[in-house]
Design a protein around this motif. Structure first.
Motif, PDB file in Angstrom:
ATOM      1  N   HIS A  48      48.796  61.085  19.939  1.00 37.12           N
ATOM      2  CA  HIS A  48      48.693  62.481  20.382  1.00 37.12           C
ATOM      3  C   HIS A  48      49.647  62.755  21.536  1.00 37.12           C
ATOM      4  O   HIS A  48      49.380  63.608  22.386  1.00 37.12           O
ATOM      5  CB  HIS A  48      47.245  62.789  20.807  1.00 37.12           C
ATOM      6  N   GLY A  49      50.748  62.013  21.566  1.00 32.25           N
ATOM      7  CA  GLY A  49      51.732  62.189  22.617  1.00 32.25           C
ATOM      8  C   GLY A  49      52.658  63.354  22.363  1.00 32.25           C
ATOM      9  O   GLY A  49      52.544  64.084  21.366  1.00 32.25           O
ATOM     10  N   VAL A  50      53.610  63.521  23.269  1.00 36.19           N
ATOM     11  CA  VAL A  50      54.520  64.658  23.198  1.00 36.19           C
ATOM     12  C   VAL A  50      55.348  64.632  21.923  1.00 36.19           C
ATOM     13  O   VAL A  50      55.523  65.666  21.246  1.00 36.19           O
ATOM     14  CB  VAL A  50      55.446  64.662  24.439  1.00 36.19           C
ATOM     15  N   VAL A  51      55.866  63.458  21.550  1.00 40.33           N
ATOM     16  CA  VAL A  51      56.735  63.363  20.377  1.00 40.33           C
ATOM     17  C   VAL A  51      55.978  63.703  19.101  1.00 40.33           C
ATOM     18  O   VAL A  51      56.420  64.543  18.294  1.00 40.33           O
ATOM     19  CB  VAL A  51      57.355  61.951  20.282  1.00 40.33           C
ATOM     20  N   ASN A  52      54.827  63.087  18.890  1.00 40.01           N
ATOM     21  CA  ASN A  52      54.054  63.349  17.668  1.00 40.01           C
ATOM     22  C   ASN A  52      53.510  64.766  17.636  1.00 40.01           C
ATOM     23  O   ASN A  52      53.445  65.390  16.560  1.00 40.01           O
ATOM     24  CB  ASN A  52      52.910  62.339  17.548  1.00 40.01           C
ATOM     25  N   ASN A  53      53.118  65.315  18.776  1.00 37.59           N
ATOM     26  CA  ASN A  53      52.644  66.704  18.798  1.00 37.59           C
ATOM     27  C   ASN A  53      53.763  67.659  18.426  1.00 37.59           C
ATOM     28  O   ASN A  53      53.543  68.645  17.690  1.00 37.59           O
ATOM     29  CB  ASN A  53      52.089  67.048  20.186  1.00 37.59           C
ATOM     30  N   ALA A  54      54.980  67.377  18.920  1.00 41.13           N
ATOM     31  CA  ALA A  54      56.109  68.243  18.577  1.00 41.13           C
ATOM     32  C   ALA A  54      56.443  68.144  17.094  1.00 41.13           C
ATOM     33  O   ALA A  54      56.695  69.167  16.434  1.00 41.13           O
ATOM     34  CB  ALA A  54      57.316  67.865  19.425  1.00 41.13           C
ATOM     35  N   LEU A  55      56.441  66.929  16.543  1.00 43.34           N
ATOM     36  CA  LEU A  55      56.735  66.758  15.119  1.00 43.34           C
ATOM     37  C   LEU A  55      55.657  67.381  14.248  1.00 43.34           C
ATOM     38  O   LEU A  55      55.945  67.976  13.197  1.00 43.34           O
ATOM     39  CB  LEU A  55      56.892  65.269  14.796  1.00 43.34           C
ATOM     40  N   THR A  56      54.411  67.253  14.676  1.00 44.21           N
ATOM     41  CA  THR A  56      53.310  67.865  13.918  1.00 44.21           C
ATOM     42  C   THR A  56      53.415  69.385  13.958  1.00 44.21           C
ATOM     43  O   THR A  56      53.188  70.070  12.953  1.00 44.21           O
ATOM     44  CB  THR A  56      51.963  67.400  14.488  1.00 44.21           C
ATOM     45  N   PRO A  96      57.421  66.079   7.745  1.00 49.38           N
ATOM     46  CA  PRO A  96      56.715  65.253   6.752  1.00 49.38           C
ATOM     47  C   PRO A  96      56.327  63.888   7.315  1.00 49.38           C
ATOM     48  O   PRO A  96      57.169  63.172   7.868  1.00 49.38           O
ATOM     49  CB  PRO A  96      57.737  65.111   5.616  1.00 49.38           C
ATOM     50  N   GLY A  97      55.057  63.513   7.160  1.00 46.74           N
ATOM     51  CA  GLY A  97      54.574  62.209   7.603  1.00 46.74           C
ATOM     52  C   GLY A  97      54.041  62.160   9.008  1.00 46.74           C
ATOM     53  O   GLY A  97      53.452  61.157   9.425  1.00 46.74           O
ATOM     54  N   ALA A  98      54.270  63.226   9.809  1.00 45.92           N
ATOM     55  CA  ALA A  98      53.781  63.235  11.196  1.00 45.92           C
ATOM     56  C   ALA A  98      52.253  63.368  11.195  1.00 45.92           C
ATOM     57  O   ALA A  98      51.681  64.041  10.320  1.00 45.92           O
ATOM     58  CB  ALA A  98      54.418  64.381  11.957  1.00 45.92           C
ATOM     59  N   PRO A  99      51.579  62.735  12.164  1.00 43.52           N
ATOM     60  CA  PRO A  99      52.116  61.925  13.259  1.00 43.52           C
ATOM     61  C   PRO A  99      52.467  60.503  12.801  1.00 43.52           C
ATOM     62  O   PRO A  99      51.862  59.969  11.879  1.00 43.52           O
ATOM     63  CB  PRO A  99      50.960  61.903  14.265  1.00 43.52           C
ATOM     64  N   GLY A 150      55.117  55.588  30.776  1.00 39.03           N
ATOM     65  CA  GLY A 150      55.659  56.887  30.394  1.00 39.03           C
ATOM     66  C   GLY A 150      55.980  56.950  28.909  1.00 39.03           C
ATOM     67  O   GLY A 150      55.691  57.951  28.239  1.00 39.03           O
ATOM     68  N   TRP A 151      56.566  55.876  28.379  1.00 34.21           N
ATOM     69  CA  TRP A 151      56.840  55.824  26.942  1.00 34.21           C
ATOM     70  C   TRP A 151      55.546  55.795  26.130  1.00 34.21           C
ATOM     71  O   TRP A 151      55.478  56.376  25.039  1.00 34.21           O
ATOM     72  CB  TRP A 151      57.691  54.603  26.599  1.00 34.21           C
ATOM     73  N   ILE A 152      54.520  55.142  26.628  1.00 33.70           N
ATOM     74  CA  ILE A 152      53.238  55.120  25.916  1.00 33.70           C
ATOM     75  C   ILE A 152      52.670  56.535  25.811  1.00 33.70           C
ATOM     76  O   ILE A 152      52.135  56.934  24.768  1.00 33.70           O
ATOM     77  CB  ILE A 152      52.249  54.173  26.637  1.00 33.70           C
ATOM     78  N   ILE A 153      52.792  57.315  26.893  1.00 37.54           N
ATOM     79  CA  ILE A 153      52.319  58.699  26.857  1.00 37.54           C
ATOM     80  C   ILE A 153      53.146  59.532  25.884  1.00 37.54           C
ATOM     81  O   ILE A 153      52.613  60.362  25.127  1.00 37.54           O
ATOM     82  CB  ILE A 153      52.376  59.304  28.272  1.00 37.54           C
TER      83      ILE A 153
END
Length: 306
Positions: free
Chosen positions: A145-153, A158-161, A137-140
């Motif tokens: 292209h996971g939930v965290v990086n998509n939200a930050l992008t 700045p710097g995402a992903p 679940g943490w890997i996803i």
């Protein structure tokens, strides 16, 4: 008519063997020993014997002679680096678990019993899910292209992903999620038992919030912080699944090294030495916990002495 005086009663201490035989002759003692026998046999067969066998295997060379070669090999080269990495990641996980757990437990301890119970259920229930499932679940969540990086992008951060997997950041996040329930439960139990009137009394004496937190609240919570920190550190020392799946080659921990030596290299002697080292580190952590508890009790007794 002469009256005979009573014979003097002997006050000499009963020898140790007689005391032991007298205790064993009591029905209550025999019944207790009979009940304890299965537990003692269980511990001897499934705990003491495996540890003793592992210790003897770690002291045996390829030719069967006594040697400390495997211990010397564990403290040099790549093995030493892996051991230091294990200690560092365990310390980082313990520190992060204490910070997050302290904030969460302090917030929950101020809630009403109904809401506090619901929050604690949310904290504890994930612990009953398989560690493998939680790790995936943490890997996803933390993937490129996971939930965290998509939200930050999407927020144009700045710097995402960011690279949140297969490095030390991912390992610490994953292990912290595993250790957090232990920390919250321990700290919540301590915080719930604190008498809030002590803070009110300090405030009535003119102390500010920061002073109350630093001089009153933290010392009262300190035993729980020590217990939770050392518990997390000890549990992280032998953790395997999350570092193996969320870490990279530089985040190899001792548990993964033992698995490699046993399953791929067929090197049981070296793996046994590493296991004994982890066991000694665990005992050292428990001893440190006991010493800190004794020091805390002496400090409190000295503070309350007239």
């Amino acid at each position: 008519m002469a009256v005979l005086a009573p014979a003097p009663v002997s006050t000499a201490p009963v020898p140790g063997k007689k005391r032991l035989s007298r205790a064993l002759s009591e029905r209550r003692t025999r019944f207790g020993l009979l009940n304890a026998a299965p537990v003692v046999v269980y511990l001897l067969v499934l705990f003491v014997y495996p540890i003793f066998s592992t210790l003897m295997l770690s002291l045996k060379g390829d030719d069967g002679a006594f040697t400390l070669h495997w211990y010397a090999d564990a403290f040099k080269g790549a093995n030493l680096e892996i051991l230091l990495t294990t200690l560092r990641i365990s310390a980082e996980t313990s520190l992060l678990s204490l910070v997050v757990g302290f904030v969460l437990a302090a917030a929950v301890s101020r809630l009403k019993p109904l809401w506090a119970g619901l929050v604690m259920v949310v904290v504890v229930v994930p612990h009953f899910i398989s560690a493998l499932v939680r790790t995936y679940g943490w890997i996803i969540l933390l993937g490129e292209h996971g939930v965290v990086n998509n939200a930050l992008t999407g927020l144009h951060f700045p710097g995402a992903p960011f690279q949140l997997l297969y490095n030390e950041v991912g390992v610490v996040i994953g292990t912290t999620s595993v250790m957090l329930p232990y920390t919250v439960l321990l700290l919540y139990a301590v915080m719930k038992g604190i008498d809030r009137r002590l803070m009110a009394a300090a405030a009535s004496m003119g102390a500010g919030r920061l002073t109350i937190f630093r001089r009153v609240y933290v010392p009262l919570v300190a035993p729980g912080l020590v217990n939770a920190g050392i518990l997390c550190f000890i549990l992280c020392l032998g953790y395997y699944i999350t570092p193996a799946l969320m870490g990279g080659p530089k985040q190899t921990m001792v548990a993964s090294l033992i698995d490699t030596q046993v399953m791929k290299q067929d090197q049981w002697n070296g793996a046994s030495a590493l296991g004994i080292i982890l066991l000694l580190l665990t005992f050292a952590g428990l001893l440190l916990l006991k010493l800190l508890q004794s020091a805390g009790e002496r400090y409190r007794n000295r503070g309350t002495a007239p």
